[in-house]
Design a protein around this motif. Structure first.
Motif, PDB file in Angstrom:
ATOM      1  N   GLU A   2      44.091  46.804  33.017  1.00 18.43           N
ATOM      2  CA  GLU A   2      44.131  47.670  34.245  1.00 18.43           C
ATOM      3  C   GLU A   2      42.790  47.666  35.061  1.00 18.43           C
ATOM      4  OE1 GLU A   2      44.427  50.765  31.198  1.00 18.43           O
ATOM      5  OE2 GLU A   2      44.370  52.063  32.696  1.00 18.43           O
ATOM      6  N   PHE A   3      41.862  47.524  34.615  1.00 19.09           N
ATOM      7  CA  PHE A   3      40.266  46.687  34.670  1.00 19.09           C
ATOM      8  C   PHE A   3      40.001  45.592  35.303  1.00 19.09           C
ATOM      9  CE2 PHE A   3      39.037  50.586  32.116  1.00 19.09           C
ATOM     10  CZ  PHE A   3      40.497  51.386  32.640  1.00 19.09           C
ATOM     11  N   ARG A   4      40.026  45.258  37.172  1.00 15.30           N
ATOM     12  CA  ARG A   4      39.597  43.791  36.481  1.00 15.30           C
ATOM     13  C   ARG A   4      38.654  42.693  37.204  1.00 15.30           C
ATOM     14  NH1 ARG A   4      45.942  42.214  36.027  1.00 15.30           N
ATOM     15  NH2 ARG A   4      45.825  40.346  36.300  1.00 15.30           N
ATOM     16  N   LEU A   5      38.460  42.446  36.912  1.00 11.98           N
ATOM     17  CA  LEU A   5      37.065  41.610  37.980  1.00 11.98           C
ATOM     18  C   LEU A   5      36.859  40.792  37.823  1.00 11.98           C
ATOM     19  CD1 LEU A   5      34.105  42.360  39.114  1.00 11.98           C
ATOM     20  CD2 LEU A   5      33.162  42.095  36.705  1.00 11.98           C
ATOM     21  N   GLY A   6      36.447  40.025  39.115  1.00  9.67           N
ATOM     22  CA  GLY A   6      36.613  38.373  39.280  1.00  9.67           C
ATOM     23  C   GLY A   6      34.756  38.623  39.956  1.00  9.67           C
ATOM     24  N   LEU A   7      34.232  37.364  39.041  1.00 11.03           N
ATOM     25  CA  LEU A   7      32.358  37.041  39.950  1.00 11.03           C
ATOM     26  C   LEU A   7      32.847  35.517  40.091  1.00 11.03           C
ATOM     27  CD1 LEU A   7      31.038  38.291  36.421  1.00 11.03           C
ATOM     28  CD2 LEU A   7      31.099  39.553  38.234  1.00 11.03           C
ATOM     29  N   THR A   8      32.219  35.135  41.609  1.00  5.96           N
ATOM     30  CA  THR A   8      32.254  34.335  42.171  1.00  5.96           C
ATOM     31  C   THR A   8      30.346  34.020  43.268  1.00  5.96           C
ATOM     32  OG1 THR A   8      33.077  32.401  43.267  1.00  5.96           O
ATOM     33  CG2 THR A   8      33.431  34.422  44.038  1.00  5.96           C
ATOM     34  N   ALA A   9      30.084  32.686  43.494  1.00  2.83           N
ATOM     35  CA  ALA A   9      29.166  32.429  44.444  1.00  2.83           C
ATOM     36  C   ALA A   9      29.457  32.336  45.600  1.00  2.83           C
ATOM     37  CB  ALA A   9      28.208  31.181  43.299  1.00  2.83           C
ATOM     38  N   THR A  10      30.535  31.777  45.637  1.00  4.07           N
ATOM     39  CA  THR A  10      31.322  31.717  46.466  1.00  4.07           C
ATOM     40  C   THR A  10      32.756  31.808  46.781  1.00  4.07           C
ATOM     41  OG1 THR A  10      31.304  29.061  45.660  1.00  4.07           O
ATOM     42  CG2 THR A  10      30.163  29.608  47.477  1.00  4.07           C
ATOM     43  N   LEU A  11      33.467  32.246  47.330  1.00  2.56           N
ATOM     44  CA  LEU A  11      34.921  32.651  47.752  1.00  2.56           C
ATOM     45  C   LEU A  11      35.804  31.597  48.489  1.00  2.56           C
ATOM     46  CD1 LEU A  11      35.072  36.080  48.772  1.00  2.56           C
ATOM     47  CD2 LEU A  11      35.637  35.298  47.093  1.00  2.56           C
ATOM     48  N   PRO A  12      36.580  30.900  47.987  1.00  2.96           N
ATOM     49  CA  PRO A  12      37.256  29.625  48.638  1.00  2.96           C
ATOM     50  C   PRO A  12      37.350  29.966  50.251  1.00  2.96           C
ATOM     51  CG  PRO A  12      39.151  30.944  47.352  1.00  2.96           C
ATOM     52  CD  PRO A  12      37.425  31.410  46.932  1.00  2.96           C
ATOM     53  N   ASP A  13      37.138  28.627  50.997  1.00  2.00           N
ATOM     54  CA  ASP A  13      37.347  29.060  52.266  1.00  2.00           C
ATOM     55  C   ASP A  13      39.144  29.482  53.085  1.00  2.00           C
ATOM     56  OD1 ASP A  13      34.518  28.655  52.339  1.00  2.00           O
ATOM     57  OD2 ASP A  13      35.197  26.698  52.724  1.00  2.00           O
TER      58      ASP A  13
END
Lengths: 412, 479
Positions: free
Chosen positions: B219-230
């Protein structure tokens, strides 16, 4: 099995067909001698690191002039699969820790000493060797002994010969082609029960249809849960895992839908007569002596108009399949008897068998009948759970006549 | 019991989890068409049910509750996991971390959090794990990171998290896995976790890896990143599989506040006479090959060589030539990477910074091992086990080892101890890698001395070109 980076296939985009790499008797005869050399590299290479064995195989196969690097890598993989390598990650890690700890106060280890506090390579190595009580050669050869390419060969399959290795290669390439398969269709006319069992073992889902062009033929459409939502190669490995078993069965043909790397729909076909071999044994002709005796008794005195076939019908309910041990058929009156042998008698086995029979009791034709056969003197005869499903039962001994079986099945 | 009923026992609508999909039983086609719009569902005659990807679990359940008058059975979540935190180490969160946490919880607990490396993404995630107290699966790009998360979870919660991957398969209420292992195993474990965290979420791309998210019913979904794709298409896939972008902190906001200042020094190394000669020979061989190919096919480009090398059956002669050219190309790369001069430079830098912890990044495992063997210093490689990894990292942080050699596989997110001196040998350039790598070296406080990043490249080779590309990159640009 190979990894997908070893896979060599030829795509015929005009016919939309896929042809896995195959080494064949005439055209690739020179590979047999090369295989002998490769096997010799491994047999004589006990104690050698993996990368040296691979280099030897690479040199041998490059000399053939028609062996691309991928094929070479595939052979290395197959040879490795028949070999055992020494890997003691703990020992290597322990040695590394000792070496680095002993060397830490010596840092930086320089090539030529300039200051009085510096240590040159030779002096540093000596200190480390003394503290570990090993020679530098020992340290150098063992320190990264757990790295895959540096692992040393311990033993190699004694039985494997060059022909068997080539056969493994051909099978492995066909399996690798299936990694890109989205759906597989098998038309089978024998060994149905074995096929069903391995479809289950490979965790595939099926649709099963009676085939039109062959009386005892069935068509299996195989894929996985997600295949209904999108074209996916997710179950490719499962098809590949099933192939060696299928090769041990008789009289089938296979058509696989594949996706080419650029996304085209392609087709690969294969039959039981295509000359691929696997190390799998052919399925046994009988599950038990009892079944064999039943068949012998039938053929001694077959009732006129009736024929007996072993495991020739599949009863399907969703993803559950039942294969009665024998089907007795009266062609003229178009009626059948599904004969199930209950040979074991652990309570759990009987319970499970009874439950399964109950599920399928009504999934046969109106004119068809069930018949349970138990060996004489078995406890199955009195088992309540079997009686509870209300199917005709015959106690088998070699003196009963097949005619009696049929009469029993059709008792009102 | 062998018999598996293909029909459920009662006639109530029912949903269950099946290998990364949801099966929806006892409903009619009309109901599905009307009530389930927007959820891609297929009628499946094999099981006599409707089917959709597990990622739609929350939406499906909500629609069911809204549109069904009667009750339904929800057999999707396997809630056999019981979670308890033996210890709670209190962490003081920074304002930006609190902001990220609030943004995520305020957004239905689904979405992408964008924070530069070195700003404590892990701290944010672990705080959320503690707040939700739900079964949690953390998905990370490489095995090294898996062990590192395991360690961080242990110190923050006291939980010995499960590991799925690297030859281990221990599924526990909190588990850590890699993208590739997740894609393989999600069909079995996709119903076990209520909270799923994708670390370095930009790796969630391509049909195979996307399965890691698509097959999870969390149910809970977290995405971590320093740079999102262009690429907007790739971004929209992340939005679909994880959630919308809920928090975004640019690198500029963090630098100066939480990241130290730094210098970049480039050192060029000349090839030895022997290396240079071999290098020229190989270059000539490649040029000759390309020239010959252009005689046959004027549109020939170097990229075509790979394909050509595979076509042994069709054109053995050309394939063999292509194979030789490729081998020459790789040999050139090896000379660039392994140039003996780099060892001299390393020696001098170790001398210069004797007494200071130094991290060395290499472009390959082989080079990392060569340095390790030459200078007798630990190297962090992908094959290191959990215990050994911890020994090198902790020992290096504690000053027991003067140098740590790490190969490029550690680029992303692996937490290395604080250093002021880092040396990069022959890496490839790309914007994301540059950011990640800098974040590692330039971490944290102690502002009295500036960090130095040395780049050691081989003279007159493409490596220099690549380094120039990298310096032009905005990640290196000083403010």
């Amino acid at each position: 099995m190979l990894r997908s980076e070893h896979c060599i296939v030829r795509y015929d985009f005009r016919r939309r067909t896929v042809h896995p790499d195959r080494l064949i008797r005439g055209r690739h005869a020179h590979y047999l001698a090369a295989m002998r050399l490769c096997l010799r590299h491994y047999r004589r290479g006990i104690g050698e690191p993996r990368q040296r064995l691979h280099r030897a195989v690479e040199e041998t196969l490059t000399r053939l002039g028609d062996c691309p690097p991928r094929r070479t890598a595939a052979f290395c993989k197959l040879l490795d699969d028949a070999a055992e390598f020494d890997s003691d990650p703990k020992a290597a890690a322990t040695m590394r820790q000792h070496v680095f700890t002993a060397a830490a106060p010596l840092h930086p280890i320089v090539s030529v000493r300039e200051g009085i506090f510096e240590h040159d390579v030779q002096a540093a190595r000596k200190i480390v060797c003394d503290s570990l009580r090993l020679t530098w050669d020992q340290i150098e050869s063992q320190m990264f002994g757990d790295v895959i390419e540096l692992q040393r060969l311990v033993s190699f399959d004694e039985q494997l010969d060059s022909l068997a290795l080539l056969r493994r290669y051909n099978l492995a390439q066909t399996q690798a082609a299936l990694y890109r398969a989205t759906q597989v269709r098998i038309d089978a006319r024998a060994d149905l029960k074995t096929i069903v069992r391995h479809v289950k073992l490979a965790r595939l889902m099926h649709r099963i249809e009676k085939s039109d062009d062959h009386p005892s033929g069935y068509r299996f459409l195989l894929d996985g849960p997600g295949s209904e939502l999108r074209r996916t190669t997710r179950y490719g490995v499962r098809f590949a895992a099933m192939l060696p078993m299928l090769l041990a069965c008789r009289d089938w043909s296979l058509a696989a839908d594949l996706v080419s790397p650029r996304g085209d729909s392609m087709r690969m076909t294969l039959t039981s007569d295509d000359g691929l071999h696997s190390d799998h044994a052919a399925p046994p002709q009988h599950d038990s002596e009892l079944e064999q005796n039943i068949e012998t008794t039938w053929h001694r005195d077959p009732p006129s108009g009736w024929t007996m076939a072993r495991e020739s019908a599949l009863l399907v309910q969703g993803q559950t399949v039942f294969t009665p041990d024998f089907v007795l058929t009266d062609e003229i009156n178009r009626r059948r008897i599904y004969l199930e042998v209950v040979g074991y008698w652990t309570p759990e086995y009987l319970q499970a068998k009874a439950a399964k029979l109950a599920t399928f009791r009504d999934s046969v034709g109106r004119k068809d009948r069930w018949l349970i056969m138990v060996p004489k003197g078995s406890k199955a005869e009195d088992a309540d759970c079997l009686r509870g499903i209300e199917m005709p039962m015959v106690v088998f001994d070699k003196k009963t006549s097949p005619k009696q079986w049929i009469d029993q099945a059709f008792l009102p | 019991m062998i018999v598996r009923m293909s029909h459920p026992r009662n006639d109530r609508p029912r949903v269950d989890f099946h290998e990364g999909t949801l099966r929806f039983w006892n409903v009619g086609r009309d109901f599905v068409r009307k009530a389930m719009t927007g959820i891609p569902m297929a009628a499946d005659d094999r099981d006599d049910c409707f089917r959709c990807d597990a990622v739609h679990a929350v939406a499906l359940r909500r629609r069911l509750a809204e549109s069904l008058a009667g009750e339904f059975d929800w057999d999707v979540v396997d809630d056999s996991f019981r979670l308890a935190f033996p210890s709670k180490e209190s962490v003081r969160l920074r304002a930006d971390q609190v902001e990220a946490i609030e943004a995520f919880t305020g957004a239905d607990r689904r979405g992408l959090v964008v924070m530069p490396t070195g700003t404590g993404k892990t701290v944010v995630a672990i705080d959320l794990v503690r707040r939700f107290s739900s079964s949690t699966l953390v998905v990370v790009p490489v095995r090294d990171l898996m062990y590192q998360w395991h360690e961080k979870i242990r110190s923050a919660t006291g939980v010995d998290a499960g590991l799925i991957g690297d030859g281990v398969h221990r599924v526990s209420p909190i588990s850590v896995t890699t993208y590739d292992s997740a894609a393989i195993h999600m069909s079995r474990i996709g119903s076990k976790f209520r909270f799923i965290i994708f670390d370095e979420v930009h790796h969630l791309a391509g049909p195979w890896r996307s399965d890691a998210a698509r097959m999870s019913a969390a149910e809970f979904r977290l995405g971590l990143t320093a740079t999102l794709p262009d690429d907007p298409d790739r971004l929209s896939v992340l939005h679909e599989l994880v959630g919308p972008t809920v928090y975004r902190q640019a690198i500029g906001d963090a630098s100066g506040k939480t990241l130290a200042d730094y210098h970049v020094r480039r050192i060029t190394v000349e090839m030895s006479e022997k290396e240079a000669e071999r290098y020229r020979e190989l270059s000539a061989l490649i040029q000759r090959f390309v020239h010959d190919q252009r005689q046959v096919d004027p549109s020939f480009r170097w990229e075509d060589t790979y394909k050509l090398a595979g076509q042994v059956e069709i054109d053995t002669g050309r394939a063999t030539a292509a194979d030789q050219a490729l081998k020459a190309f790789r040999a050139k790369r090896r000379i660039e990477e392994h140039a003996g001069g780099k060892f001299r430079v390393l020696e001098d830098l170790f001398r210069l910074h004797a007494g200071q912890p130094v991290i060395v990044f290499t472009g390959s495992n082989v080079m990392a091992r060569r340095i390790s063997l030459r200078f007798l210093v630990p190297c962090l490689l992908s094959h290191c086990g959990k215990r050994e990894r911890r020994e090198w990292l902790e020992g290096f942080a504690a000053g027991r080892y003067p140098v740590l050699v790490a190969n490029r596989v550690l680029d992303e997110g692996v937490d290395l101890p604080e250093v002021k001196v880092a040396i990069v040998l022959g890496g490839m350039s790309s914007r994301r890698q540059a950011i990640q790598r800098l974040g590692r070296v330039l971490r944290k406080n102690n502002r009295d001395q500036k960090a130095v990043l040395y780049e050691v490249v081989t003279e007159a080779t493409k490596e220099i070109q690549r380094s120039r590309d990298r310096r032009r990159n905005d990640a290196y640009r000083k403010r």
